[in-house]
Design a protein around this motif. Structure first.
Motif, PDB file in Angstrom:
ATOM      1  N   ASP A  38       0.805  -1.221   0.000  1.00 12.88           N
ATOM      2  CA  ASP A  38       0.000   0.000   0.000  1.00 12.88           C
ATOM      3  C   ASP A  38       0.841   1.276   0.000  1.00 12.88           C
ATOM      4  OD1 ASP A  38      -2.371  -1.497   0.025  1.00 12.88           O
ATOM      5  OD2 ASP A  38      -2.306  -1.654   2.203  1.00 12.88           O
ATOM      6  N   GLY A  39       1.919   1.291  -0.757  1.00 15.78           N
ATOM      7  CA  GLY A  39       2.758   2.478  -0.861  1.00 15.78           C
ATOM      8  C   GLY A  39       3.664   2.731   0.329  1.00 15.78           C
ATOM      9  N   ARG A  53       6.828   5.946   3.326  1.00 13.85           N
ATOM     10  CA  ARG A  53       6.052   6.037   2.078  1.00 13.85           C
ATOM     11  C   ARG A  53       7.031   6.059   0.914  1.00 13.85           C
ATOM     12  NH1 ARG A  53       1.164   6.320   1.482  1.00 13.85           N
ATOM     13  NH2 ARG A  53       0.770   7.053   3.606  1.00 13.85           N
ATOM     14  N   PHE A  54       6.686   5.325  -0.146  1.00 15.53           N
ATOM     15  CA  PHE A  54       7.530   5.388  -1.359  1.00 15.53           C
ATOM     16  C   PHE A  54       6.701   5.723  -2.549  1.00 15.53           C
ATOM     17  CE2 PHE A  54       6.283   0.930  -0.924  1.00 15.53           C
ATOM     18  CZ  PHE A  54       5.913   0.577  -2.185  1.00 15.53           C
TER      19      PHE A  54
END
Length: 54
Positions: A38-39, A53-54
């Motif tokens: 999920d990011g 977060r990517f």
């Protein structure tokens, strides 16, 4: 693209090769495999579980 090398974690843009971030996993870590969902990149270190977060 994520790279785990020694006690550091790196993230690069796979298309441009640009470095996005670098994070130290800490001393004496057991270096478990990071998980992406999920990011977010989830990984454990001496301070507990972290997510980026990517």
């Amino acid at each position: 693209m994520f790279i785990c090398y020694l006690r550091d974690r790196y993230c690069y843009d796979a298309r441009t090769g640009k470095a996005l971030w670098r994070l130290s996993a800490g001393e004496g870590t057991s270096d478990p495999t990071p998980l992406a969902a999920d990011g977010l990149l989830h990984f454990a270190n001496d301070a507990g579980v972290r997510a980026l977060r990517f």
